[in-house]
Design a protein around this motif. Sequence first.
Motif, short mmCIF file in Angstrom:
data_model
loop_
_atom_site.label_atom_id
_atom_site.label_comp_id
_atom_site.label_asym_id
_atom_site.label_seq_id
_atom_site.Cartn_x
_atom_site.Cartn_y
_atom_site.Cartn_z
N SER A 172 0.84 -1.19 0.00
CA SER A 172 0.00 0.00 0.00
C SER A 172 0.87 1.24 0.00
CB SER A 172 -0.93 0.01 1.22
OG SER A 172 -0.16 0.15 2.42
N ASN A 173 0.24 2.38 0.03
CA ASN A 173 0.96 3.66 0.04
C ASN A 173 1.92 3.73 1.22
OD1 ASN A 173 1.65 6.40 0.65
ND2 ASN A 173 -0.12 7.14 -0.45
N LEU A 174 1.47 3.43 2.41
CA LEU A 174 2.23 3.68 3.62
C LEU A 174 2.92 2.45 4.19
CD1 LEU A 174 -0.21 6.16 5.37
CD2 LEU A 174 2.11 6.68 4.62
N GLU A 175 2.55 1.27 3.77
CA GLU A 175 3.16 0.06 4.32
C GLU A 175 3.39 -0.97 3.21
OE1 GLU A 175 2.02 -0.13 8.96
OE2 GLU A 175 0.49 -0.95 7.62
N ASP A 176 4.54 -1.62 3.28
CA ASP A 176 4.90 -2.65 2.32
C ASP A 176 5.59 -3.79 3.05
OD1 ASP A 176 4.40 -1.43 -0.50
OD2 ASP A 176 5.38 0.15 0.63
N TYR A 177 5.60 -4.96 2.41
CA TYR A 177 6.02 -6.16 3.11
C TYR A 177 6.98 -6.98 2.26
CZ TYR A 177 2.05 -4.68 5.84
OH TYR A 177 1.18 -3.91 6.59
N SER A 178 7.90 -7.65 2.95
CA SER A 178 8.95 -8.43 2.29
C SER A 178 8.72 -9.93 2.38
CB SER A 178 10.30 -8.11 2.94
OG SER A 178 10.28 -8.47 4.31
#
Length: 801
Positions: A172-178
Amino acid sequence: MKKLFGTILGCMAAFVLTAAPVTKDVHGITASACDGRMTVSVEFYTPSTVRVVKYPTADGRPQKESVVVLASPENVRFTVKETEREVVLTTSALRLTLDLSNGALTYDTSKGTRLLQEGDATFTPITEGVDKGTYAVGQAFLLDKDEPVYGVGLLQNGKMSQRGENREMQQSNLEDYSHSFQSVKGYGIYWDNYAVTDIRDDGQALSLISRVGLLADYYFMYGGNLDGVVAATRHLTGDVPMFARWTYGFWQSRERYASQEELTEVVDRHRQLQVPLDGIIQDWQYWGNNYLWNAMEFLNENFQSAQQMIDRVHRQNAHMIISIWASFGPQTKQYRELDAKGLLFDFETWPRSGLSFWPPRMEYPSGVRVYDAYSSEARDIYWKYLSKMNDMKIDGWWMDSTDPDHHSYKDSDLDELTATGTSYRSVRNIYPLMTVGGVYDHQRAADSSHRVFILTRSFFTGQQRYGANTWTGDTQSSWSDFRTQIPMCLNYTLTGLPHVNTDIGGFFASSYNGGNNSAPRNPLFQELYVRWMQFGAFCPMMRSHGTDIKREIYYFGEKGEPVFDALEKQIRMRYELLPYIYSTSWQVSRHNDSFMRALVMDFPEDRNVWDMGLEFMFGRAFLVAPVTKALYTSERAARSYQKSSLTAEEWQGKTFDVYLPAGATWYDYWTNQRYDGGQTIAADAPIDRIPLYVRAGSIVPKGPEVQYADEKVWDELDLTVYPGADATFTLYDDEGDNYNYEKGLYSTIPLKWNDRSRTLTIGRREGRYPDMPAVVKFTVHLPDGLVRTVSYNGSPKSVKL
């Protein structure tokens, strides 16, 4: 829907050995577990990195080619010992025990130290919809109660350790995941599934559960420490290319420069004021209205002489990057070509209205659609149009909305089929990897004279190989958001990606603006902005950006005024440290180092730093402690303050608590006062000073005063040695902006400090590159004021101090 199998169904009690369950090949084993209902594959990539695959035996092993992992398994020597209920595999680094009754693995070091145990693997059948015939796939990992874990992604939760997180992971705009995490014990997990995934931590088990999959597929990496896990991640997923030297200078941006004159004025003013600047960024709508969204052409009437604008920026020895998106308006050439080939998604994205003003008029829908970046043909089309801007000598790409944006989100958005032949849901989280990788690969193929530079909003594991720097999204201008950014950047680094930055000052600043761009003169915002700028100077990219106000330095006052001077001081310090930063960049690229280092990376024996996220190491020398609370005004956001301005005297006199980690001795960078580690001190914190410390046993190179990164050849450098321990540093240099370093055209100078003999040895220079200075004048400093000058021609020299 019930679990297909697992301990919940009493798998261990039901276990009966009915046939030889284990087969061995050159890379590992395949075993039948859970009474024949589950197959487990263990494959060694290195002696300390293992791929584990589990799937329902009745399905057979699904075919899968990872788009993230590039490495192939090495020929690892290992032994196998079988009993009726378990299989033990041992390498020089690890001992794995597979419980055949439930398919669970236990990981120990080869010396017997327990690292990790698995819990349940779960396969929940999906019986309807586009993903019918697949599973929701999960794996639990049993953690010690007090075991911190790091990484996971860019999370706006303000936490260093990510224990206790229970959330859906979707870009998303404010959060990303690995889809990864690593432990203070020195191991890490990368979960190789690209679907929307849940992380669940009940205090005993951390589970990763992907919404779509055919198998459980993950990599266990034992690095011995956190740096080792970062190195193992990059070994699997790709090395970090060198960034151009100019990318490490100061960047100014605004949402948005409405004309070419506005943009060039910023560069002109910096040169007139002699405040260093290397980069300027053109945000959106240079293409015109929203029906032309992301046309990748200067169709806005205020940019009619775009090539002249670009050339003028270059004549001022600055660089320009430009906003591009993952979506296209219906009147663009890209939209028409992609649409004709069925390469556009149908979910609602941003902007919603075709009209450019705010608020949106929804009776005029924009028709903007996101392109299918999973298609190689779509990525070819994307570059075909972008390449025209590359021909105009745009220096890099601000790839916005690479998450990409969803509006009026609903789960059915993810039902769309992608070019992979599977649902968008099943590959949702690698969208940024695909679109960013497409640009990088195409530019590398087309032009090797300049290094690819991409600023992007979202990421996935492996994106470090694509010359991309991720920023943390559209944050609020607030002290709470500022505090959140620091552990956010540190955890991002621990996913294996080294380049990260934030919008200095926060993106949305209207709460400080009383009209007529008053916020830069509002002491409430001034204090926040200066402290954020000081933090930004110790990020891999130093970039000022936001909306609602103009935040170029000259709006904060004039030279000689305290706020202006504090900002200029920090920008100048950034340039002074460029030899240190660029040499660290080489260590990142060549030796898998990191710029922003959580304290637990360097001081794992000090339990006080295990969950400390507001201080960090920048490279191996600097301890950075940003001032994260208002000392001279208030944390209350308001359009005015009780005083219209503060004097220089009113901006000083306060202190800020700083913890100095145990296991080292520290020097105050500003005063050279020496402190023992393992204590909290009250650091002087006037508005123009960030608490900054240097570890004893460090060598810090500094460069000349410049207006842009490549203004002067590094033939005169300062070296400051901080005694108290032995020290080494490798000074790196090259041409600054091409890929000749990949052909060996670069130089390294080894520096070594012997603390006992108080001798600095400047070793033999290795390598060379075009126009390399034949002689370098080093001015060597000690904190006590001692100074020596050395003329160095590439042959070893020793200086006793």
